[in-house]
Design an enzyme around this catalytic site. Sequence first.
Site, short mmCIF file in Angstrom:
data_model
loop_
_atom_site.label_atom_id
_atom_site.label_comp_id
_atom_site.label_asym_id
_atom_site.label_seq_id
_atom_site.Cartn_x
_atom_site.Cartn_y
_atom_site.Cartn_z
N ILE A 34 4.59 -4.61 0.74
CA ILE A 34 4.14 -4.87 -0.63
C ILE A 34 4.71 -3.82 -1.59
O ILE A 34 4.18 -3.60 -2.68
CB ILE A 34 2.60 -4.95 -0.72
N GLY A 35 5.79 -3.20 -1.14
CA GLY A 35 6.42 -2.17 -1.97
C GLY A 35 6.11 -0.78 -1.44
O GLY A 35 6.59 0.22 -1.96
N THR A 36 5.31 -0.73 -0.39
CA THR A 36 4.83 0.55 0.12
C THR A 36 5.78 1.18 1.13
O THR A 36 5.68 2.37 1.41
CB THR A 36 3.47 0.34 0.81
N GLY A 62 -2.09 4.40 1.56
CA GLY A 62 -1.92 3.60 0.34
C GLY A 62 -3.01 3.82 -0.69
O GLY A 62 -2.77 3.77 -1.88
N GLU A 63 -4.22 4.04 -0.23
CA GLU A 63 -5.35 4.00 -1.14
C GLU A 63 -6.02 5.34 -1.38
O GLU A 63 -6.59 5.58 -2.45
CB GLU A 63 -6.38 2.99 -0.62
N LEU A 113 4.61 9.30 8.62
CA LEU A 113 5.84 8.78 9.22
C LEU A 113 7.04 8.98 8.29
O LEU A 113 8.13 9.29 8.74
CB LEU A 113 5.70 7.29 9.54
N ASN A 114 6.80 8.77 7.00
CA ASN A 114 7.89 8.89 6.03
C ASN A 114 7.38 9.63 4.80
O ASN A 114 6.84 9.02 3.87
CB ASN A 114 8.40 7.49 5.65
N PRO A 115 7.53 10.96 4.78
CA PRO A 115 6.96 11.73 3.67
C PRO A 115 7.48 11.29 2.30
O PRO A 115 6.74 11.36 1.31
CB PRO A 115 7.38 13.17 3.98
N PHE A 122 -1.77 -4.57 -5.10
CA PHE A 122 -2.96 -3.72 -5.28
C PHE A 122 -4.22 -4.38 -4.74
O PHE A 122 -5.33 -4.06 -5.18
CB PHE A 122 -3.15 -3.36 -6.76
MO1 MOS Z 1 -5.72 -2.93 -0.55
S1 MOS Z 1 -7.16 -3.28 -2.00
O1 MOS Z 1 -6.71 -3.07 0.81
O2 MOS Z 1 -4.64 -4.21 -0.79
#
Ligand code: MOS
Length: 752
Positions: free
Chosen positions: A476-478, A717-718, A643-645, A250
């Site tokens: 990172i798990g994403t 991601g964010e 890319l990957n729904p 995170f």
């Molecule tokens: Mo994210 S806070 O840019 O790892």
Amino acid sequence: MPTTQEPPTVSPIGRDTPRVDGPRKVSGQAQYTADFHFPGMLYAVPVGATIACGRIVELDTTAAEKMPGVRAIFHRGNIGKIFRSTPGQGFEGICEERRPPFEDDIVRYYGQYIALAVADTFETAKAAADAVRATYAEEKPNVETHLEADDDPDVVMTTFGPRHRLDSQRGDAEAAFASAPVKLDQTYVTPSETHNPLEPHATTAMWDGPMLTLYESSQGVVNLRSVLAQMFGLPNENVRVITKFVGSGFGSKLWPWTLSPLAAAAARQLGRPVRLVLPRKMMFHSVGHRPRTQQRVRIGATPEGKLVSLQHDYIYQRSMLDAHHEDCGEATPFQYSVPNLRVTFGRAKRNIGAGADMRGPGAIPGMYATESAMNEMAHQLNIDPVKFRIMNEPKIDEGLGLPFSSRHLLECFQLGTEKFGWSARNPVVGSMKRDGLTLGWGMAGCAWIAARFAAAATVQLRHDGTARVACATQDIGTGTYTNLAQLASHKTGVPLDKIEVALGDTSLPEGPVSGGSLATASIVPAVLAAADNAIASLMTIATATPGSPFENRKPDDLAFEEGRVFVKADGGAKGVPFADLLKRANLGLVSGSGKSEPTFGNPKPKFSTHSFGCHFVEVTWQPEIARLRVSRVVTVIDAGRILNPLAGRNQIEGAVVMGIGMALLEHTSYDPQNGAPINSSLADYIVAVNADVPPIDVHFLDFPDKEINELGARGIGEIGLAGIAAAITDAVHHATGVRVRELPVKIESLLA
Ligand code: MOS
């Protein structure tokens, strides 16, 4: 003639693709940092200061040193030289806490490392750390929650370089506000939040002569390498950082922390590998947090609902020595059309650890404030909040004076209102009921940066028909393992299960940090170019190898599709699998390299590149028992091509879960007496869990953004965390009539 029959493949790009690393994770074969064991490895446990402000007068390590199995108690007097690091040119050598561990005897925040116990076992190290006694000259710490800006110069140095405290300005916001027919002037507060990834920070350091290797839970191995090289006075080439799996971060693992040089220095002194895994409590002290913010938002509008002015003045807390910049005004200058605008920031020093990027740094607390203010203004104007936003939709990025590369926020609103059934909303507070519950409906828009970091990658096509793609980025798990495999498969036609993905190792081609939601967009050009180059080499070999079916052709006559080489004029049916061509030439593999040029930080961009979206939220409220629940969420995201729904939806769902936590639960409290984070455990620091989370209905628009890369993929991601807290607090107001302007919403705030 082909000797192997590959099934025809379809590009996995844009298809729901289960994680290629999934089987390794669920079968326990995925190795996280603390899963690596080394002969002779020792265990380190830090000793944290129990004051937040003052000086160490005496450190008594005698009892600890005498314990059987203890190898050393390190402190300022015996740790050896650790240098400072400094940022390089460009986006390099970033670090949120620059002071090397044990540099002086001053304690500036609770939990600051003052010693390190190293022993044969973790248990002994822990007992020894507990036996270290410190005497302090203590002063009263400043952990005051009310923020007044320190007396800073106009331009301040931050972790990310110099920043002007006048973030953005156009027109005359002050004068326009003064004469605006309708005004709103409110201050919004977001608390300190602490990252709580499942996997704590972990590092294992070992030396082989002048070579330093770290197994580390990192979101950025390349940056960590350059910072460590500086701290130990080594060439970059002497440092290797390995991160195979990360139990999420995170943002807390984005930039280096002092535990890594500590472990490396201890390993240097003892000549053994040293492992340091932070206990959960220490995760609240010395590895970052989202800083507390206090944001004044002033909006002026016409009675018809046209914005005439917007002022956003934010203050955030920072540590005594460091200058993490919490860029709350990031999205303010471009999200709406407004002729007069002013965004400024100030900072307030506190006796707390360094602030850090936490999922959606800056814009997430920032958009909580600005989107809340937009909702309040819409309410004041008696205009539907969606309509109010549509009325103020900008044609260009008015902050930069540039066109957007791709902005489809209006389409997001349209789809979101449809999916949610927004037209049925009765705006009267407390007017909507279902099954005896009061309903609250709220919404907000969102935005997040899109750009590319520099990246390099290699792709190999191998004689057994498999391929390998390599890039020193991290997963990172994403879903980065899967993205890399998808990209390689897309170009080479090699099925996903025959692609080896190598990442998380500085010995690989330099890759981007897993941060800013930029990793995916960054790796696309590099991997595609690497695959193209591998294929081009294959064509040359196909035409140059004696006895090859393409011996007398020119490379330009050939084409490559779905893993086969064929003569363009003949079509793909007569294709020869690349493995056959490699075998015929007695080659193990062909390799190609590729690079992505960075766009992040480009001083002269041609476009404003961002992702956009919106959230629609329903809460239920039972005034009789003061029970508030989030009962429904619809989120629509415009992030270019996905890319990957499957993994993409995971990301947005996870962000919405975190948004429910942000709105209703998460906050770190510091004890005014000793400056300690009070709720420093997973029992006391409450995050949203399954029982807090309703079904989340996620939709992606599909407008490829070709300014970002040839596939049109931005990042995801964010952005799902942006705006959600404002949507929830607006829904809370709709249900209860209470405007909460300080997160998280507490039940006691709702009791009339
Ligand atoms: Mo994210 S806070 O840019 O790892």
